[in-house]
Enzyme design. Structure first.
Site, mmCIF file in Angstrom:
data_model
loop_
_atom_site.group_PDB
_atom_site.id
_atom_site.type_symbol
_atom_site.label_atom_id
_atom_site.label_comp_id
_atom_site.label_asym_id
_atom_site.label_seq_id
_atom_site.Cartn_x
_atom_site.Cartn_y
_atom_site.Cartn_z
ATOM 1 N N CYS A 74 0.877 -1.382 0.165
ATOM 2 C CA CYS A 74 -0.121 0.011 0.564
ATOM 3 C C CYS A 74 0.734 0.857 0.160
ATOM 4 O O CYS A 74 2.127 1.573 0.708
ATOM 5 C CB CYS A 74 -1.026 0.093 1.127
ATOM 6 N N GLY A 118 0.491 0.607 -4.740
ATOM 7 C CA GLY A 118 -0.753 -0.095 -5.146
ATOM 8 C C GLY A 118 -1.363 -0.153 -6.333
ATOM 9 O O GLY A 118 -1.799 0.842 -6.475
ATOM 10 N N ASN A 156 -0.657 1.686 5.713
ATOM 11 C CA ASN A 156 0.631 0.121 5.096
ATOM 12 C C ASN A 156 1.107 -0.330 6.365
ATOM 13 O O ASN A 156 1.510 0.004 6.862
ATOM 14 C CB ASN A 156 1.219 1.411 4.207
ATOM 15 N N GLY A 157 0.761 -1.241 5.929
ATOM 16 C CA GLY A 157 1.383 -2.706 6.482
ATOM 17 C C GLY A 157 0.604 -3.851 6.489
ATOM 18 O O GLY A 157 -0.805 -4.229 6.440
ATOM 19 N N TYR A 175 13.993 -1.966 -3.212
ATOM 20 C CA TYR A 175 13.396 -2.549 -5.040
ATOM 21 C C TYR A 175 12.000 -1.480 -4.496
ATOM 22 O O TYR A 175 11.497 -0.910 -6.183
ATOM 23 C CB TYR A 175 12.745 -3.760 -5.381
#
Ligand code: SF4
Length: 495
Positions: free
Chosen positions: A15, A41, A115-116, A255
Site C-alpha cells: 500500500c 498498489g 500500510n503494513g 526495490y
C-alpha cells in the site's frame, strides 16, 4: 476487474498512504499524491476528505487515474484529506477492503488508511467478533476501526492511540477525524512515513516523491513508535509505545520505493547505486558491458559500472505501454512472454560479455527468460548480478511474497540457480554489503526475507488465519519441501 499481474517476478508492496491538512484543494492534492504513489498498489484507490463538519469518502477498484476525475473530486470538499492505494496481502482484493475505511462512532467520524500488516490482527478480530462486532471486510485494518469505536477514551485522539496500542506488527497509518489529521508508525518502523510542508499545510505520506509532485517540502520522518496529530494550531508529537528494536524494511531501498524518493531519511537512488558499487567490488567479473534489467536494475547497474569501470548500456528496452491483456499470435514466437515487455538491443549485446544487473530474484522464472533472450541476441557470455542477498523467506510485514517453496534461493544452491538461469555466473550482494550501504543498517533495518529471522513473532494460528503460513510451508500441514528445477520451470511465470 481482475488484479493486474506484476510486470516481472517481484515482491509486491502492499500500500501507499497520503494525508494533507490545511489546504483548500486537499482532495485534489491527495489525488496527485496517490498518483505519485501508484507503484505501491494498483488494485484500488480511495480518498476521504473533511470540510470540518463531515468526512466524505470515494473509493473504487482500479488505478488512481481510473477512479478519480474532476466530478468525483468535487464531491470531496474540505481542507483535509487522506488517501490510499492498495495491493492486498492480508484480505482478498475487493472493494470492501479498499481504503480509506470510514465509520461513524461515539467519537465522531473516523477515516483510516493503513500500510503494513498486523501480526495479531486475526486474534484481535476473533475477540471482537466474540464480543459482538460485525466486520464488513477481510482486511486487518478494520480491527483498528473497531478498537477505536469501542474505546472508552474521552477524546477521539486518545481513542486512536488506545486502538493502535492494541495491535502489533507493521503499520504506517494516516487517519483523520473531522478536524484533525493523524499519522502513526509502529514501534519497529517497518514501513516508511514522511512529514512535509506545503506553505502552511502539512503532508504525511509513504514516500517523498508524492511531496515533490505537489510542491511540498520534506521535513522529517514520522519516527518509529511516534504518533503525530495535526490540528489548525499545531503538529503535536506523541510517543505512546514502549521503545522497540528498529526494523525498517530494507526492501524499500532494494526495490519498492521510487528512486526519486527519500525513504527512512535516505535517498533511495543513492542507496540503490551504492548497492551496485558494493556488488561490483564483491563479485566483479571480466566483461564488456553492464546492462540493467529495466527499470528496477538501473540504479544498481550505474553503481556497478562506476565501481567496475565497465561501461553501462541500455541493452534491454522496456515497453511501458503494456495493457492488462494482449492478443497472442497463434504461431509461437521465441521468448514472446518476456519480449513483449523487454526487447534486446542486438548492437549492444552481440559478441559481448554481458553483466546483467537486477535488484532481486524471486522465483527466477523471468530472469531465466531474460538470460536466454540476451543469449539469443548474440551475447558471448551472460553474468547475472543481483543487488541484494538471496531472498529465502517470506515477508509478514505488509509485502506480498510467494510461499517459501517458490523462492528459488530458498530451495537451490547458487550453482543450481546458475544452471537454472542458464547464466555463465550468478552472484548476489552479501548481507554485509547490503546493510553496510545504509546508515546503521545492522541495527535499524529488517532483513528477515534474507535471514528468515523475524523481529516480530507471529502466532502460528494467526499466520494460518491470514493464509500467510502457507507461504512458509507450501501447505498448512507439513514442513517446506524443496522443489526441483523441473517444477520451477513449469511454474506460471509472474508476468
Ligand atoms: S521481511 Fe523483507 S520485505 Fe518484509 S519488512 Fe523485512 S526486509 Fe522488508
Amino acid at each position: 476487474m481482475g488484479s493486474p499481474k506484476p510486470m516481472f517476478d517481484k515482491f509486491r508492496e502492499e500500500c501507499g498512504v497520503f494525508g494533507i491538512f490545511g489546504h483548500p484543494e486537499a482532495s485534489k492534492l491527495a489525488y496527485l499524491g496517490l498518483y505519485a504513489l501508484q507503484h505501491r498498489g494498483q488494485e484500488s484507490a480511495g480518498i476521504a476528505a473533511s470540510d470540518g463538519v463531515q468526512i466524505r469518502v470515494s473509493k473504487e477498484m482500479g488505478h488512481v487515474n481510473d477512479v478519480f476525475n474532476d466530478e468525483v473530486i468535487a464531491k470531496l470538499p474540505g481542507r483535509m484529506a487522506i488517501g490510499h492505494v492498495r495491493y492486498s496481502t492480508a484480505g482478498e482484493s475487493r472493494l470492501a477492503n479498499a481504503q480509506p475505511l470510514l465509520v461513524d462512532s461515539v467519537h465522531g467520524q473516523f477515516a483510516l488508511c493503513h500500510n503494513g500488516n498486523l501480526v495479531n490482527g486475526g486474534d484481535v478480530r476473533d475477540a471482537l467478533v466474540r464480543a459482538g462486532a460485525i466486520f464488513q471486510s477481510t482486511s486487518d485494518t478494520e480491527v483498528v476501526v473497531h478498537l477505536f469505536a469501542r474505546s472508552q477514551a474521552e477524546s477521539a485522539e486518545s481513542a486512536v492511540i488506545e486502538a493502535i496500542s492494541q495491535v502489533r506488527g507493521a503499520f504506517s497509518f494516516v487517519a483523520m477525524t473531522k478536524d484533525r489529521l493523524i499519522g502513526a508508525r509502529d514501534p519497529h518502523g517497518f514501513r516508511p512515513l514522511a512529514i512535509g510542508k506545503l506553505g502552511d499545510a502539512y503532508v504525511i505520506c509513504s514516500e517523498t516523491c508524492a511531496m515533490d509532485l505537489i510542491g511540498a517540502t520534506y521535513v522529517r520522518d514520522v519516527e518509529p513508535g511516534e504518533v503525530v496529530v495535526v490540528t489548525a494550531h499545531e503538529l503535536k508529537s506523541i510517543k505512546p509505545f514502549a521503545p522497540a528494536k528498529a526494523s525498517q524494511c530494507i526492501f524499500e531501498h532494494v526495490y519498492f520505493s521510487r528512486p526519486d524518493s527519500y525513504v527512512f531519511g535516505e535517498s533511495v537512488n543513492e542507496i540503490r547505486t551504492e548497492f551496485g558499487r558494493r556488488l561490483a567490488r564483491e563479485s566483479g567479473v571480466p566483461a564488456d558491458v553492464i546492462v540493467p534489467i529495466p527499470d528496477s536494475g538501473v540504479c544498481a547497474a550505474i553503481g556497478f559500472s562506476e565501481a567496475s569501470g565497465i561501461p553501462m548500456r541500455m541493452g534491454l528496452i522496456r515497453n511501458h505501454y503494456i495493457g492488462r491483456t494482449f492478443i497472442q499470435p497463434q504461431q509461437s514466437i521465441r521468448h514472446f512472454a518476456v519480449k513483449v515487455k523487454l526487447n534486446p538491443v542486438k548492437s549492444i549485446l552481440e559478441g559481448r560479455r554481458v553483466v546483467l544487473v537486477d535488484d532481486s530474484i524471486v522465483r527466477g522464472t523471468t530472469s531465466r527468460k531474460i538470460v536466454r533472450m540476451v543469449r539469443s541476441a548474440g551475447a558471448k557470455e551472460v553474468h547475472m548480478r543481483i543487488s541484494c542477498p538471496p531472498t529465502i523467506s517470506p515477508c509478514f510485514y505488509g509485502v506480498d511474497t510467494p510461499r517459501k517453496s517458490e523462492l528459488i534461493a530458498a530451495t537451490h544452491t547458487l550453482e543450481e540457480i546458475r544452471k537454472y538461469l542458464d547464466a555463465d555466473s550468478v552472484a548476489y550482494l552479501s548481507l554485509d554489503g547490503l546493510t553496510g550501504a545504509v546508515p546503521e543498517g545492522r541495527t535499524r533495518y529488517c532483513t528477515s526475507c534474507y535471514t528468515g529471522v523475524y523481529p516480530v513473532a507471529f502466532p502460528r494460528d494467526e499466520a494460518a488465519y491470514l493464509q500467510l503460513a502457507l507461504k512458509l510451508n507450501g501447505d498448512a500441514s507439513g514442513p517446506s519441501q524443496p522443489v526441483g528445477l523441473t517444477e520451477l520451470e513449469t511454474d506460471p511465470v509472474a508476468s
